[in-house]
Enzyme design. Structure first.
Site, mmCIF file in Angstrom:
data_model
loop_
_atom_site.group_PDB
_atom_site.id
_atom_site.type_symbol
_atom_site.label_atom_id
_atom_site.label_comp_id
_atom_site.label_asym_id
_atom_site.label_seq_id
_atom_site.Cartn_x
_atom_site.Cartn_y
_atom_site.Cartn_z
ATOM 1 N N THR A 138 -2.188 8.117 -0.162
ATOM 2 C CA THR A 138 -1.343 6.973 -0.452
ATOM 3 C C THR A 138 -0.926 6.946 -1.913
ATOM 4 O O THR A 138 -1.618 7.517 -2.776
ATOM 5 C CB THR A 138 -2.102 5.663 -0.135
ATOM 6 O OG1 THR A 138 -1.361 4.538 -0.591
ATOM 7 C CG2 THR A 138 -3.462 5.628 -0.829
ATOM 8 N N ASP A 139 0.178 6.260 -2.205
ATOM 9 C CA ASP A 139 0.582 6.083 -3.598
ATOM 10 C C ASP A 139 -0.316 5.094 -4.332
ATOM 11 O O ASP A 139 -0.292 5.020 -5.567
ATOM 12 C CB ASP A 139 2.043 5.651 -3.696
ATOM 13 C CG ASP A 139 2.351 4.327 -3.008
ATOM 14 O OD1 ASP A 139 1.442 3.740 -2.385
ATOM 15 O OD2 ASP A 139 3.515 3.878 -3.080
ATOM 16 N N GLU A 140 -1.128 4.333 -3.607
ATOM 17 C CA GLU A 140 -1.969 3.321 -4.254
ATOM 18 C C GLU A 140 -3.033 3.940 -5.154
ATOM 19 O O GLU A 140 -3.598 3.242 -6.009
ATOM 20 C CB GLU A 140 -2.601 2.405 -3.212
ATOM 21 C CG GLU A 140 -1.571 1.584 -2.453
ATOM 22 C CD GLU A 140 -2.175 0.461 -1.631
ATOM 23 O OE1 GLU A 140 -3.128 -0.184 -2.128
ATOM 24 O OE2 GLU A 140 -1.704 0.232 -0.514
ATOM 25 N N TYR A 164 -10.067 -0.038 -1.443
ATOM 26 C CA TYR A 164 -9.326 0.883 -0.577
ATOM 27 C C TYR A 164 -8.758 2.053 -1.371
ATOM 28 O O TYR A 164 -8.991 3.223 -1.037
ATOM 29 C CB TYR A 164 -8.200 0.150 0.150
ATOM 30 C CG TYR A 164 -7.141 1.089 0.684
ATOM 31 C CD1 TYR A 164 -7.451 2.059 1.624
ATOM 32 C CD2 TYR A 164 -5.818 1.023 0.217
ATOM 33 C CE1 TYR A 164 -6.491 2.945 2.094
ATOM 34 C CE2 TYR A 164 -4.848 1.890 0.693
ATOM 35 C CZ TYR A 164 -5.193 2.855 1.626
ATOM 36 O OH TYR A 164 -4.234 3.727 2.083
ATOM 37 N N LYS A 168 -9.616 6.152 -1.276
ATOM 38 C CA LYS A 168 -8.635 7.215 -1.021
ATOM 39 C C LYS A 168 -8.558 8.172 -2.206
ATOM 40 O O LYS A 168 -8.401 9.386 -2.018
ATOM 41 C CB LYS A 168 -7.266 6.602 -0.732
ATOM 42 C CG LYS A 168 -7.174 5.898 0.611
ATOM 43 C CD LYS A 168 -7.426 6.836 1.788
ATOM 44 C CE LYS A 168 -6.302 7.836 1.986
ATOM 45 N NZ LYS A 168 -6.532 8.676 3.199
#
Length: 355
Positions: A138-140, A164, A168
């Site tokens: 993810t870009d997060e 979260y 990741k």
């Protein structure tokens, strides 16, 4: 050449889109491995489950023995690892489960994949040409951006803000370490916010659609000014399959939709589409209510997807307007699907509120 794809999390939102893409538009075989937690739904792959090239295995990626058996039985050529806990608000309430699935599960899968790869591939040439471990992230993991037009690139340093995104980021680092230390042929992709059909209704777009149809308040976090880059899930699935089959081992590919919108803009667009497609005596915008913001909420994400466009020729087919219209239309036509997922295990309650 027909290959065997092992897709983890293939009953989830993005994973099911990948499974449908592989069965509908390629000749490859698919082994769908999913634990079927609250967000896993086999109805999301029902359209392709009849195909002889599709097999489902209910299993936990943290279970070494189950994963070893599946690898030995099906002899995958490509692993597409999508199984993950993904909702930020849930990670605030229960971070341990996110570390278990996203970090420990990835570790388990990497070790089983490494043992399988080293045992079954006979030469360095075979190893380089054949097996691939594709980790979907993810870009997060990059944290947030200033409102200065800057974008996340494949070289952006990691700065996760939530349990979260930290989980990741940890899984991404494990994958890169297994590539460098053990030579396991790995590829990583980091994507922007996905939306589209079969999306579990705890996420912004499906949550707002269903609450609006029920005449319930539409909760907007903070001032609604958080910016996200939105990517239609079927565009993402095409990109993932292309990376898995054509991408360069060791590379990272950022996948974005070129659609930066504030959360409030998204909610306004949804309300206006619903007024057109499911008219109401009251305007859906009147249901918007502002609630306390999420703890540690990132302000802006935006992906630079120029590398995948330049090297693999991929680009999104859907604009945000066309993709959003398709999404609203799907939810209006598939009430049976979304009512079935609201079966008592999820009632659209607010999560991630610190007391």
């Amino acid at each position: 050449m027909t290959k065997t794809f092992l897709v983890t999390g293939g009953a989830g939102f993005i994973g099911s889109a990948v499974v449908r893409e592989l069965i509908a538009n390629t000749s490859h075989r698919v082994i769908n491995v999913d634990k079927l937690t609250y967000a896993g739904n086999l109805a999301s792959v029902a359209s392709v489950a009849y195909d002889a090239r599709y097999t489902f295995e209910r299993a936990d990626i943290c279970d070494d023995d189950a994963m070893a058996r599946i690898f030995e039985q099906y002899q995958p050529d490509v692993v597409m690892h999508l199984a993950a806990e993904s909702h930020v608000d849930r990670s605030i309430d229960g971070p341990r489960e996110f570390i278990q699935t996203n970090v420990v599960g990835t570790l388990t899968l990497l070790e089983v994949a490494r043992a399988y790869w080293e045992r079954t591939k006979q030469s360095e040439e075979d190893k380089a040409r054949g097996f691939r471990f594709h980790h979907i992230s993810t870009d997060e993991v990059y944290g947030d951006l200033d409102d200065d037009g800057s974008l996340f690139t494949e070289q952006t340093p990691y700065a996760p803000s939530s349990p979260y995104s930290a989980s990741k980021a940890g899984s991404d680092h494990l994958v890169r370490a297994w590539l460098r230390t053990y030579g396991l042929p790995c590829i990583i992709t980091n994507c922007s916010n996905n939306y589209g059909p079969y999306h579990f209704p705890e996420k912004l777009i499906p949550l707002m659609i269903l609450k609006a149809l029920q005449g319930s308040p539409l909760p907007v976090y903070g001032d609604g000014g958080q910016v996200r880059d939105w990517l239609y899930v079927e565009d993402h699935a095409r990109a993932l399959v292309q990376v898995a089959t054509e991408g360069v081992v060791g590379d990272t590919y950022n996948i974005g939709g070129h659609n930066e919108k504030t959360n409030l803009e998204v909610v306004h667009m949804l309300c206006d589409l619903l007024m057109e497609m499911a008219p109401s005596t009251h305007h859906y915008r009147d249901l918007i209510t502002y609630v306390n913001d999420r703890p540690g909420h990132d302000r802006r994400y935006a992906i630079d997807a120029s590398y995948i466009q330049r090297t693999l020729g991929w680009e999104p087919r859907e604009t945000f307007e066309s993709g959003l219209r398709k999404t609203v239309s799907w939810y209006l036509a598939n009430e049976r699907w979304w009512k079935a997922v609201q079966d008592g295990s999820y009632r659209a309650e607010r999560l991630g509120v610190l007391t």
